[in-house]
Structure formats: structure tokens, C-alpha cells
Design a protein around this motif. Structure first.
Motif, mmCIF file in Angstrom:
data_model
loop_
_atom_site.group_PDB
_atom_site.id
_atom_site.type_symbol
_atom_site.label_atom_id
_atom_site.label_comp_id
_atom_site.label_asym_id
_atom_site.label_seq_id
_atom_site.Cartn_x
_atom_site.Cartn_y
_atom_site.Cartn_z
ATOM 1 N N VAL A 118 0.846 -1.203 0.000
ATOM 2 C CA VAL A 118 0.000 0.000 0.000
ATOM 3 C C VAL A 118 0.881 1.253 0.000
ATOM 4 C CG1 VAL A 118 -1.669 1.326 1.351
ATOM 5 C CG2 VAL A 118 -1.977 -1.125 1.064
ATOM 6 N N TYR A 119 1.965 1.222 0.784
ATOM 7 C CA TYR A 119 2.884 2.355 0.814
ATOM 8 C C TYR A 119 3.478 2.580 -0.580
ATOM 9 C CZ TYR A 119 6.955 5.210 1.884
ATOM 10 O OH TYR A 119 7.898 6.212 1.894
ATOM 11 N N ALA A 120 3.907 1.463 -1.203
ATOM 12 C CA ALA A 120 4.552 1.582 -2.512
ATOM 13 C C ALA A 120 3.592 2.103 -3.570
ATOM 14 C CB ALA A 120 5.120 0.230 -2.940
ATOM 15 N N ALA A 121 2.307 1.770 -3.427
ATOM 16 C CA ALA A 121 1.333 2.218 -4.428
ATOM 17 C C ALA A 121 1.293 3.739 -4.494
ATOM 18 C CB ALA A 121 -0.044 1.656 -4.100
ATOM 19 N N PHE A 122 1.607 4.386 -3.371
ATOM 20 C CA PHE A 122 1.549 5.848 -3.359
ATOM 21 C C PHE A 122 2.934 6.494 -3.389
ATOM 22 C CE2 PHE A 122 -2.425 4.400 -1.494
ATOM 23 C CZ PHE A 122 -3.343 5.108 -2.261
ATOM 24 N N ARG A 123 3.921 5.874 -2.739
ATOM 25 C CA ARG A 123 5.216 6.513 -2.575
ATOM 26 C C ARG A 123 6.373 5.790 -3.244
ATOM 27 N NH1 ARG A 123 4.561 10.008 1.954
ATOM 28 N NH2 ARG A 123 2.592 11.006 1.412
ATOM 29 N N GLY A 124 6.108 4.633 -3.826
ATOM 30 C CA GLY A 124 7.215 3.862 -4.396
ATOM 31 C C GLY A 124 7.863 4.568 -5.568
ATOM 32 N N PRO A 125 9.128 4.192 -5.888
ATOM 33 C CA PRO A 125 9.776 4.780 -7.061
ATOM 34 C C PRO A 125 9.072 4.325 -8.338
ATOM 35 C CG PRO A 125 11.112 3.019 -6.144
ATOM 36 C CD PRO A 125 9.987 3.229 -5.190
ATOM 37 N N VAL A 126 9.132 5.158 -9.370
ATOM 38 C CA VAL A 126 8.439 4.841 -10.624
ATOM 39 C C VAL A 126 9.080 3.617 -11.267
ATOM 40 C CG1 VAL A 126 7.942 5.673 -12.949
ATOM 41 C CG2 VAL A 126 7.710 7.201 -10.984
ATOM 42 N N ALA A 127 8.223 2.721 -11.753
ATOM 43 C CA ALA A 127 8.713 1.451 -12.293
ATOM 44 C C ALA A 127 8.945 1.557 -13.783
ATOM 45 C CB ALA A 127 7.696 0.349 -12.015
#
Lengths: 416, 525
Positions: free
Chosen positions: B476-485
Motif C-alpha cells: 500500500v505504501y509503494a502504491a503511493f510513494r514507491g519509485p516509478v517502475a
């Protein structure tokens, strides 16, 4: 070895004649399972490490790690061999397991029969001598015991871990299991089919005692209490007096009279509106559709509940269902009563005769009156004596029908 | 760059969307909520079982709680889990289609699930249900809890499953890209296709039998009640005719995920494409013929027990074919170790162990001892949790970059995966031993000697719960704050990775041209 594995796997003691064999199959299957799971895990881990990305130095692949055109380089016959081997292994599990299943499904012919009724949330037991007990089941050691189970309300399941045996008790049906305890002691009974609020407290105990102790115990038990819409409870015994034990078959006779069974079913072998009870139990019954069925506990119970389902050929479906009209103990008593009439001869030679032996029996055994007279069960080879020998204390109080098997024709002798 | 996430805005644009990807994301949220809810029920059960007697739940509440756990996990997490989320999102992309065949039905399926789930939860909250998720008659028809409402909820959820199944079958048949033959389909598509067949053929039987339970319960029809001339065993036959194949509705999609993950992270072709594809169909077919192995001690005939026993073994054969093929796929690969691959490793151990204990319980004489004990509980959790939950989480990580256009934190994902796998083994191995010892399932209280194994199991379940929590929070954290894939972070050859990240509304900028198979790692890209 047996004991070590049993303890590692937390299996309880082996107290029935089948427990040890079942455990041996258990050890075999579980060891194979362990080898399989760890084997696959080890191979997977080995490949993950050996072919890891970082081992491919500078993008160069190790010689045996070249991408390939043939799928993983496994010849088809290796694959087929592995699958065939695995199938053979599973088949071996099945053959042994099914053999054991057949063994635990077929009670020996000389089993002692005890009727078990599950109800929310208690087990009740009715013994052939008319005694009854709740929660505690007394059985003799080293003697096959057949339990005929039913339920008064919802499905229960009778489970004795030490015996490795279990059987559901289904309302409106009769199921059976058998065991032969090998060691005296007290063992828990659990209900393993979820049956409502107090399911986890529906506990019982099976007390295995020596044969002499068993008879003594039964003499001291209260008579089985038959409660149902049609039958009055036995009169309360006066203070200080234990009610007299009446055999379960005698109770069944009373139920048969009061529920109206005897208006259509005779007990002396003469044909009437319904099939006679005489010689009915264990006989091979011809059905309307041409098939036959053995009149065992299950058939008799289901015929009371749904008489038209498996109708005896030659009779019309006029009997009403007794579902809900007979209580489970009443059904047990009726079955026991019909069983007690097993060796009463039939008057009409054209109806099937008892077939309670292992040998195949011709469906219809016409009996010339002369031979019928001559037949004497005591001298017949392989003849099974009347139930007296398997009756515990109280056998003397059997209904008189059992005592007079003068005209019994045993299979093998009545063939021609 | 417009993609499916930012093409339109506002709640309305999501709730009324016909885009399979948005519907998949909504399904993802729904099944994650179900997973959390079912997990909370499970933890309440495990805490109560710390002590032999009653501690903070009375028997009635405990019985309701295990029913709620089973109903929510089975009908709202396991069965819809992978097909509605990842099937919905990736099946159209894997066949090169712009959407599923029936986008409106797809949205209907979501709302059927939500409505059914709400009805079920209302039934659970007001009145509760205490029959177990199996609804065995005649207890379920005589229980005073709100059985009728709950089975009505399950009935509606069943329709969601049927609609989704029909949609997938039609999509695979009609919307494949040009030159995409059946033998070039990704293996995940084969698995979902086999699942859809079961969904369409088996679920109506469940619907009908549960409806019969509801009318029995509400108006006393007596179809399953022996006191009224009915037959309780009939219900077991009808119920397991669906519910055994339902096990394959849960595990087949998970197997599809395994096939994708093992090929992508070993950079290798499947050791045998045909065997994996065919065995999926084989499991789906044989799965219809094994239901009787749930009823060995119900009083079934010896012949039936033998027949169902041997048919059940075939499922083991097909599963074993898959396991060997996956292992062989790793050989001579170029393996990249990531969280999805760790889940795959956990899966291989848990699935083989759970599957082999399945062969063990299909062996009729052994099942007599194990039936309805904790051994069975441990066995099906190994298959369902060890199989489906691990692969659901693996799929969440594996396809996360494509779905949300961001990368998750690999370290935390590995921590979560270790927690799930280790906690799982810790939680359910003691339950095998409890079953051997003779502890029946669905026991609110238990004899004292079973306590320490139960305490061990609760400790493991706690670790498992924390592992799931860490994984979900990481994602959930990555969905909003993760680096762009990037477009294809794993270097996969799967068709879905050819689309931009995140995919545009109709998946591909230009119609997909199929020039190679989905696992052609031996050819340069």
C-alpha cells in the motif's frame, strides 16, 4: 520402531485389532510425504543457488546453463517414468488403504451388537440384554463388537482415537462400525461431526473390561429408557428397587405392538399384508426392480423411515413412513426384536430364507415340507447356533422364538 | 502520459467504470478487506484456543467465529481472490485484447460480490451463523442463527463467480490477438480458463443446494431433514459436488501464477508447456469426480469409497506433473532472487507437503482416523493458505509494477514473505500432530493434553498474521510513494509486459503483434 514413530507422530496407543496395521500404512505414507516435500524443496533450492543470476559472470552463462531449445533437456521417457512410478506409489497406498477400509467396514458374524444413539450432546448405548448407559460404553476385551449407530437430531460422529475408528451417526439412518479392543482400559470417545453449541463437550468414554466383568457391569445397569410418542416410559421403580432388566428385543416387541407393526407383519412366519418378521433379518430380499438386498440394520431402519424406497417384491406400498413417529432407541429396539426372530422358520417355502452366513445363498429356496422337518441346525456343517452364545448376562430372558429353532433351515442344507 | 489510473477522475469514474483494470483494482480492495476480516476472525479463534476451557468467547460465539472465518475466507477471499483480481487485470492483456468480452457483466460481477458480501456480513453481524462454512444439514436447517440470510449471500456471490467465469471463457475464445494460437497462450491464461470452466459448471449446483437449505430453514420444506422425510446425506453430495471443485477454483489460478513467476525469474521456458497446460484441464475435469472422499465415514458403500479414493489420486498425479515441471524449469535458468521467487520456494514446499497429505487422506482407511480432526484442518490450510495465499501475495508483488507503475521495497517484501512462510509452517504443523492425537475440529474447548500444541499453533499464526500485515503495508505504501517502475522491471517475455506501465485504457498503444511465444527466452528480444 513402531512405538518410536507412533510417539513422534503423537498417535495415541493402538488398542484395536486394526490400529497397528493402519498406523503402519500411516508411517509409510507420512515418510513418503516428508521425502517428497523435502526432496522437491532441496532440488528447488539447489537450482536457485546454482543458476543464480550473479553466477553468470559478466553476462556469460556457465557452459551447462546455455539457453536451450529442447525443454529443460529432460527426455520424455524420464518424465513418463517418474509419473508412472508416482502413480504406482499412489496405487499402492490405495490398495493397502482400501483393503483396510474393507476390513473395518465388515463386522465379523459373531459380533456382539450394541445400539448407539447420538443426541445433542450425549451418547446413549443400549445393550442386547436390555441395559442402557449414557456417556460410558462398556465392551468386553478381545471380542468383536458391532455398533449400530443412529442419531436423534443432527449428524454426530463416533470417534475413538485409540481404535483409529470413526463413524457418523445420521438421523433417520442406521450406520455401523465394529472393533475388537485388545487391551482393557478407559478410552475417550469424541464427537467429530459439528453438532451445535456444546459439540466440544459431547465426550464419552469407552471402558474395555474382561468378559466376566462385562457381564457383571451389564447386570448392574439401569434398563434402557425408551421414550417416544407411542410408548409410555416404564413405571418408575419403587424406592430401593432396581427396575428389572428386560431384553432389548422384548422392548422391541412391545414397541412393535404399540406402534401397530404387528397388524401387518406377523412374527410366526405366515405371510400377511407386509413381509413377516420371522427369518427376515439377514435374509436376501428381492426388490421390485429385480435387485436384491440383505435385510440388515440399515435396510430395516430405512424401511421404517421410507418403506416404498426399497419395497420387498410382491408387496404393495401401503406402509406409512414412521419418520418422526419412532424415536431412535425405539428403532434400535425394533431392529433387535426383528433380529431375535432371525431363526424362526417361515411357513411359506417360497419366500427367501435367512442368509446370515458367508456363503452365497440362492434367492428363492423352495422347501419341500419333508425336508423342512428333517433339517436340524445343530448338525448342519457351518451352521451358526442361535444367538444364545453371543448373549451376555440376561440371555435367559430372550424371547421364546429364539429358543425354538426347530425348523430352521440353514443355507447350504436347504439348497435342494 | 494518460493511463488507466488517471484517464478520468472522481469516485463516479471508478464506481461505474467498464475498464477491466479498474474493476480488477476494485476487486483487489474488496478481497484484501475480506482477507483482513477473515484474518481477524482467525486470530480471535487462535487466541481463544490458547486455553483448554472457555476464556473470552463462550461456545456459541466461538462456533459463530469459526463459521465467519470459513465463510469469509472461502467465499470472499479464496474463490474470488486470484481470478477476479489478476485474472481480470491480466487475462485480457495476455491475449492481447483491449478489454474482456463483456465489460458490463464484469462490473456486474463486482457488484454481485459486494452485495452478496454485504448480505453475508449483515447475517454474520446480526444473529450470526454457527453452522460452519459447510452448512451441513440437518443442523443448518434447524439452527436458530441467521442461516437463511447467510446462504442467500453466498448464493449471490456464486453468481459473481459464474459471471466472471463466463466472461473469461468467452474472452479467451474470441478476443485473442492475431496469430495468438492456443499453444502460445501464457500458462496463467490456461489456468484461469480451466478455473472458469469449473466456476461455470459447478457453482450452479452450490447455488441450488444452498437455496434448498434456505427454504428448508425458513419454511421447513424438509428436503434435507429426515424428520420430514428428507435426506441429510443428499446435501453432503450436492455440497461437495461444488465444494470439492471449488478447491481447484482456489488452487488452479495460484498454479497459473507459479508458472508465470518461475519462468520470469528463471529466465527460462517452462520445462514442458504442454504438460502444465493439459494438467490444468485434467485437474479441472477430475476435480468433478472426487467429491465422495469427504464422506468416507458418512456411511457410504465400500465400493463408492474405493472409487472416490482412486479418482482422488489422479489429482495428485496432475499436481505432481506440475511440481516436477516447475522444478525442472529452474534448471539451466538465470535465476533472479526476489520476493515473488521466495514465495514460489515456500509454495513448492507447502504445496507438496499439503498435496501429499491430500493423497494420505484420500487413502480411505487412514481418512477414517483423520476425518474431521485437526489433521484435516492442517491439510487444507497447507493447500489453501500455503498454496493460494502465498501465490496471491506473490502475484501482488510480481505484477505490482505493471498495475500501479511503481516499485515496492524489496527488503520489506522479503521480510513479509519470510514471516508468511515461517509463520505458516509454525502455525499448521502442530495441527497435523493434534489431528493424529485425536483432537476433533470445531472444538470450542478441548481436553488439557492438547494445550501446548495449540499454544505453538497460535504463536505461529501470530507470525503469519504479522507477515501478511507487513506485506500489505509495504504494497500500500509503494502504491503511493514507491519509485516509478520501468516498463518491464523483471525482463519478462510475457505479453502483458509489452504494454506501457501503467497500461493505457485499452492496454496497448497499437494492436499487439504476436511474433514469439510468451516464454521465448532463448531468442533475443
Amino acid at each position: 520402531m513402531n512405538e518410536l514413530l507412533r510417539k513422534i507422530l503423537f498417535l495415541p496407543e493402538q488398542v484395536s485389532t486394526v490400529a497397528r496395521d493402519i498406523d503402519h500404512l500411516h508411517f509409510f505414507v507420512i515418510i513418503v510425504t516428508m521425502i517428497g516435500a523435502f526432496g522437491v524443496a532441496v532440488f528447488t533450492l539447489y537450482f536457485i543457488i546454482k543458476y543464480r543470476e550473479s553466477a553468470h559472470r559478466g553476462g556469460e552463462l556457465p557452459p551447462d546453463a546455455r539457453p536451450h531449445r529442447s525443454p529443460a533437456g529432460v527426455p520424455w521417457w524420464v518424465e513418463a517414468g517418474v509419473i508412472a512410478g508416482l502413480f504406482a506409489l499412489f496405487l499402492l497406498f490405495w490398495v493397502i488403504g482400501f483393503g483396510q477400509f474393507v476390513r473395518i467396514s465388515e463386522p465379523p458374524r459373531d459380533s456382539l451388537t450394541i445400539y448407539v444413539t447420538g443426541k445433542q450432546w450425549m451418547w446413549s448405548f443400549a445393550y442386547p440384554n436390555g441395559a442402557g448407559s449414557n456417556g460410558v460404553l462398556y465392551v468386553p476385551v478381545n471380542r468383536p463388537v458391532k455398533l449400530v449407530l443412529t442419531s436423534r437430531d443432527v449428524i454426530h460422529s463416533f470417534f475413538v482415537p485409540e481404535f483409529r475408528l470413526k463413524q457418523d451417526a445420521v438421523p433417520g439412518r442406521s450406520t455401523q462400525m465394529w472393533f475388537e479392543a485388545t487391551r482393557p482400559g478407559r478410552y475417550p470417545i469424541y464427537c467429530t461431526e459439528y453438532c451445535g453449541m456444546a459439540h466440544s463437550t459431547m465426550l464419552g468414554e469407552i471402558v474395555v473390561v474382561s468378559g466376566a466383568e462385562y457381564e457383571q457391569k451389564l447386570g448392574g445397569l439401569e434398563p434402557v429408557r425408551i421414550a417416544g410418542p407411542q410408548v409410555q416410559l416404564p413405571a418408575t421403580p419403587g424406592e430401593g428397587r432396581v427396575a428389572e432388566l428386560v431384553s432389548l428385543a422384548a422392548v422391541g416387541e412391545r414397541v412393535a405392538a404399540e406402534a401397530g407393526c404387528l397388524r401387518c407383519h406377523t412374527v410366526d412366519g405366515t405371510p400377511h399384508i407386509g413381509p413377516t418378521f420371522a427369518g427376515l433379518f439377514g435374509a436376501r430380499i428381492p426388490l421390485e426392480d429385480g435387485k436384491t438386498i440383505v435385510a440388515d440394520e440399515a435396510y430395516l431402519t430405512s424401511s421404517m423411515m421410507d418403506p416404498a424406497a426399497q419395497l420387498h417384491r410382491g408387496f404393495t406400498a401401503v406402509m406409512p413412513s414412521y419418520q418422526g413417529l419412532l424415536s431412535a432407541p425405539q428403532v434400535g429396539a425394533l431392529v433387535e426384536y426383528i433380529r431375535s426372530l432371525q431363526y424362526v422358520p417361515r411357513v411359506d417355502g417360497n419366500v427367501p430364507l435367512p442368509a446370515d452366513t458367508g456363503q452365497p445363498v440362492p434367492l428363492v429356496t423352495p422347501l419341500p415340507p419333508v425336508e423342512q422337518q428333517a433339517a436340524n441346525p445343530a448338525q448342519a456343517p457351518g451352521a451358526r447356533p442361535p444367538l444364545r452364545s453371543e448373549q451376555p448376562a440376561g440371555a435367559g430372558k430372550q424371547p421364546p422364538q429364539i429358543e425354538a429353532p426347530s425348523g430352521v433351515v440353514v443355507p447350504g442344507e436347504g439348497d435342494r | 502520459m494518460k493511463n488507466y489510473l488517471n484517464a478520468t477522475h472522481g469516485l463516479r469514474s471508478w464506481l461505474l467504470t467498464k475498464d477491466h483494470k479498474r474493476i480488477a483494482v476494485m476487486f483487489l480492495i474488496a478481497v484484501l478487506i475480506s482477507l483482513m476480516l477473515g484474518g481477524v476472525f482467525a486470530m480471535v479463534l487462535r487466541l481463544e484456543l490458547l486455553t483448554p476451557g472457555e476464556s473470552f468467547l463462550d461456545a456459541q460465539t466461538y462456533n459463530q467465529m469459526f463459521t465467519h472465518h470459513g465463510v469469509v475466507m472461502t467465499f470472499l477471499f479464496m474463490i474470488p481472490g486470484i481470478p477476479t483480481v489478476f485474472g481480470n487485470f491480466f487475462l485480457p492483456m495476455m491475449v492481447g485484447a483491449p478489454d474482456v468480452a463483456f465489460p458490463r457483466l464484469n462490473l456486474l460481477s463486482f457488484y454481485l460480490l459486494v452485495v452478496g458480501a454485504i448480505i453475508m456480513l449483515v447475517a454474520l453481524w446480526f444473529g450470526g451463523v454457527d453452522t460452519g462454512w459447510t452448512f451441513y444439514t440437518p443442523y443448518s436447517t434447524s439452527s436458530e442463527s441467521s442461516v437463511a440470510l447467510a446462504v442467500f449471500g453466498v448464493f449471490i456471490v456464486g453468481f459473481s463467480s459464474i459471471v466472471t467465469g463466463v466472461n473469461f471463457i468467452v474472452t479467451v475464445h474470441t478476443l485473442r490477438a492475431k496469430n495468438l494460437g492456443w499453444l502460445k497462450l501464457p500458462l496463467f491464461v490456461w489456468a484461469i480458463y480451466a478455473t472458469a470452466i469449473i466456476q461455470v459448471l459447478a457453482t450452479p449446483v452450490l447455488g441450488m443446494s444452498l437455496l434448498l437449505v434456505a427454504v428448508d430453514h425458513a419454511w421447513g420444506f424438509g428436503i434435507f431433514d429426515p424428520a420430514l422425510g428428507g435426506d441429510p446425506i443428499l446435501f453432503q453430495h450436492l455440497f461437495w459436488f461444488y465444494s470439492h471443485p471449488a478447491v481447484y477454483i482456489m488452487i488452479l489460478p495460484a498454479m497459473g501464477v507459479v508458472s508465470e513467476i518461475v519462468c520470469t525469474f528463471s529466465h527460462n521456458r517452462p520445462a514442458s508447456y504442454v504438460l502444465i497446460a493439459i494438467s490444468s484441464l485434467g485437474i479441472a475435469f477430475i476435480g468433478f469426480l472426487t467429491w465422495g472422499h469427504h464422506m468416507f465415514v458418512s456411511g457410504m458403500s465400500v465400493f463408492d469409497a474405493g472409487a472416490f479414493g482412486i479418482l482422488s489420486m489422479f489429482v495428485g498425479i496432475f499436481s505432481a506433473i506440475k511440481v516436477f515441471t516447475w522444478t525442472a524449469t529452474l534448471r539451466r535458468g538465470r535465476i533472479r532472487f526476489t520476493a515473488p521467487l521466495l514465495y514460489f520456494f515456500g509454495f513448492m514446499f507447502l504445496f507438496v507437503f499439503g498435496g501429499m497429505t491430500g493423497i494420505a487422506v484420500a487413502t480411505s482407511s487412514l481418512d477414517v482416523h483423520w476425518h474431521d480432526t485437526y489433521f484435516i484442518v492442517a491439510h487444507f490450510h497447507f493447500i489453501m493458505v500455503g498454496g493460494t495465499l502465498t501465490m496471491f501475495l506473490a502475484a501482488c508483488h510480481y505484477w505490482f509494477p505493471k498495475m500501479f507503475g511503481r516499485m515496492y521495497h524489496e527488503g520489506w517484501a522479503l521480510v513479509g514473505a519470510i514471516g508468511v512462510i515461517f509463520g505458516f509452517i509454525f502455525a499448521f504443523t502442530p495441527q497435523f500432530l493434534l489431528g493424529n492425537w485425536g483432537m476433533p475440529r470445531r472444538y470450542a474447548t478441548y481436553p488439557d493434553q492438547f494445550q501446548w500444541l495449540n499454544v505453538t499453533s497460535t504463536a505461529g499464526a501470530t507470525i503469519l498474521g504479522l507477515g501478511v500485515l507487513v506485506s500489505v503495508v509495504t504494497l500500500v505504501y509503494a502504491a503511493f510513494r514507491g519509485p516509478v517502475a520501468p516498463r518491464n522491471p523483471w525482463g519478462s517475455r510475457g505479453y502483458e509486459w509489452l504494454a506501457p506501465t501503467p497500461p493505457p485504457v485499452h492496454n496497448f498503444d497499437a494492436p499487439l503483434e504476436i511474433k514469439r511465444g510468451p516464454y521465448d527466452y532463448h531468442q533475443p528480444e
